[in-house]
Design a protein around this motif. Structure first.
Motif, PDB file in Angstrom:
ATOM      1  N   ASP A 268      28.697  42.254  24.863  1.00  0.00           N
ATOM      2  CA  ASP A 268      29.503  43.093  25.758  1.00  0.00           C
ATOM      3  C   ASP A 268      29.005  42.970  27.203  1.00  0.00           C
ATOM      4  O   ASP A 268      29.792  42.760  28.131  1.00  0.00           O
ATOM      5  CB  ASP A 268      29.463  44.566  25.345  1.00  0.00           C
ATOM      6  CG  ASP A 268      30.233  44.861  24.081  1.00  0.00           C
ATOM      7  OD1 ASP A 268      31.043  44.013  23.642  1.00  0.00           O
ATOM      8  OD2 ASP A 268      30.006  45.955  23.513  1.00  0.00           O
ATOM      9  N   VAL A 269      27.692  43.118  27.381  1.00  0.00           N
ATOM     10  CA  VAL A 269      27.122  43.070  28.726  1.00  0.00           C
ATOM     11  C   VAL A 269      27.267  41.664  29.312  1.00  0.00           C
ATOM     12  O   VAL A 269      27.654  41.505  30.475  1.00  0.00           O
ATOM     13  CB  VAL A 269      25.650  43.543  28.725  1.00  0.00           C
ATOM     14  CG1 VAL A 269      25.027  43.380  30.105  1.00  0.00           C
ATOM     15  CG2 VAL A 269      25.560  44.989  28.268  1.00  0.00           C
ATOM     16  N   LEU A 270      26.981  40.635  28.530  1.00  0.00           N
ATOM     17  CA  LEU A 270      27.139  39.260  29.024  1.00  0.00           C
ATOM     18  C   LEU A 270      28.582  38.972  29.438  1.00  0.00           C
ATOM     19  O   LEU A 270      28.821  38.360  30.481  1.00  0.00           O
ATOM     20  CB  LEU A 270      26.693  38.246  27.969  1.00  0.00           C
ATOM     21  CG  LEU A 270      25.208  37.989  27.880  1.00  0.00           C
ATOM     22  CD1 LEU A 270      24.875  37.172  26.628  1.00  0.00           C
ATOM     23  CD2 LEU A 270      24.709  37.265  29.120  1.00  0.00           C
ATOM     24  N   GLN A 271      29.532  39.403  28.633  1.00  0.00           N
ATOM     25  CA  GLN A 271      30.941  39.190  28.970  1.00  0.00           C
ATOM     26  C   GLN A 271      31.296  39.879  30.286  1.00  0.00           C
ATOM     27  O   GLN A 271      31.991  39.309  31.126  1.00  0.00           O
ATOM     28  CB  GLN A 271      31.847  39.706  27.838  1.00  0.00           C
ATOM     29  CG  GLN A 271      31.816  38.855  26.593  1.00  0.00           C
ATOM     30  CD  GLN A 271      32.524  37.536  26.799  1.00  0.00           C
ATOM     31  OE1 GLN A 271      33.654  37.485  27.251  1.00  0.00           O
ATOM     32  NE2 GLN A 271      31.841  36.461  26.485  1.00  0.00           N
ATOM     33  N   HIS A 272      30.805  41.096  30.469  1.00  0.00           N
ATOM     34  CA  HIS A 272      31.066  41.831  31.706  1.00  0.00           C
ATOM     35  C   HIS A 272      30.449  41.106  32.909  1.00  0.00           C
ATOM     36  O   HIS A 272      31.088  40.947  33.955  1.00  0.00           O
ATOM     37  CB  HIS A 272      30.533  43.262  31.602  1.00  0.00           C
ATOM     38  CG  HIS A 272      30.661  44.030  32.866  1.00  0.00           C
ATOM     39  ND1 HIS A 272      31.880  44.447  33.376  1.00  0.00           N
ATOM     40  CD2 HIS A 272      29.727  44.436  33.759  1.00  0.00           C
ATOM     41  CE1 HIS A 272      31.688  45.080  34.513  1.00  0.00           C
ATOM     42  NE2 HIS A 272      30.384  45.090  34.771  1.00  0.00           N
ATOM     43  N   VAL A 273      29.212  40.655  32.759  1.00  0.00           N
ATOM     44  CA  VAL A 273      28.536  39.977  33.866  1.00  0.00           C
ATOM     45  C   VAL A 273      29.196  38.623  34.151  1.00  0.00           C
ATOM     46  O   VAL A 273      29.373  38.249  35.317  1.00  0.00           O
ATOM     47  CB  VAL A 273      27.023  39.830  33.586  1.00  0.00           C
ATOM     48  CG1 VAL A 273      26.340  39.008  34.661  1.00  0.00           C
ATOM     49  CG2 VAL A 273      26.380  41.220  33.497  1.00  0.00           C
ATOM     50  N   LEU A 274      29.595  37.909  33.127  1.00  0.00           N
ATOM     51  CA  LEU A 274      30.313  36.640  33.350  1.00  0.00           C
ATOM     52  C   LEU A 274      31.615  36.881  34.119  1.00  0.00           C
ATOM     53  O   LEU A 274      31.956  36.125  35.028  1.00  0.00           O
ATOM     54  CB  LEU A 274      30.602  35.936  32.021  1.00  0.00           C
ATOM     55  CG  LEU A 274      29.447  35.162  31.416  1.00  0.00           C
ATOM     56  CD1 LEU A 274      29.735  34.817  29.954  1.00  0.00           C
ATOM     57  CD2 LEU A 274      29.173  33.898  32.226  1.00  0.00           C
TER      58      LEU A 274
END
Length: 186
Positions: free
Chosen positions: A170-176
């Motif tokens: 979730d966090v990686l997708q948001h940061v990407l």
């Protein structure tokens, strides 16, 4: 020490830049990962959270470069990196994952600079990625992670080191999705 990743970047280790270039041509986002030998290898579970993140269906548009940092025998990130690869049995994932043989800090810094996003299991690699304006998700195993992330306006990118793979995705997708704007604030 704490200044290890502040050295000037060297050339990337053999094959890393070429592979990253091929992945970019395929439209993949580049995620560098520093595993942490203290908690990315758990013999009782037989898998690692990092491997679960890499093989997660929502991470199909990303390629991963694992950059081991700490090579002490009792907490070797190189051992953790190999265990991540062993845990990835899906051939569709393995062609999007490599371990960078960055034996010097300057080489590791050069590899981290290639990333769209960095997933840091070690604070030194987070500092290096930020110094290259690379948005970074930090698995914050020490309080200093929150303060460091706050200083580069990335405090929403610090997660508990035992966070579930789903939360990490979730966090990686948001940061990407927000990486361009984030890189301007670092």
């Amino acid at each position: 020490g704490d200044l290890a990743f502040l050295v000037d970047a060297a050339r990337t280790p053999a094959g890393v830049a070429e592979r990253v270039s091929r992945w970019r041509e395929r439209g993949l986002a580049i995620v560098t990962v520093t595993p942490n030998g203290l908690w990315d290898r758990d013999p009782s579970e037989g898998f690692t959270p990092i491997a679960q993140v890499m093989s997660h269906p929502r991470m199909r548009d990303a390629a991963f470069v694992i950059v081991p940092h700490d090579r002490r025998p009792d907490q070797s990130d190189a051992v953790a990196a190999r265990q991540v690869l062993m845990a990835l049995r899906d051939a569709h994932v393995i062609d999007r994952v490599m371990i960078a043989d960055a034996t010097r800090y300057a080489e590791a810094r050069a590899v981290l600079a290639l990333a769209d996003v960095h997933l840091a299991g070690r604070m030194h690699s987070a500092i290096s990625a930020w110094s290259n304006a690379v948005p970074t998700v930090v698995r914050g195993y020490q309080k200093k992670a929150f303060g460091q992330a706050q200083s580069v306006v990335q405090s929403d990118c610090v997660v508990n080191p035992r966070a579930s793979p789903e939360l990490l995705v979730d966090v990686l997708q948001h940061v990407l999705a927000t990486r361009v704007a984030r890189s301007r604030t670092i």
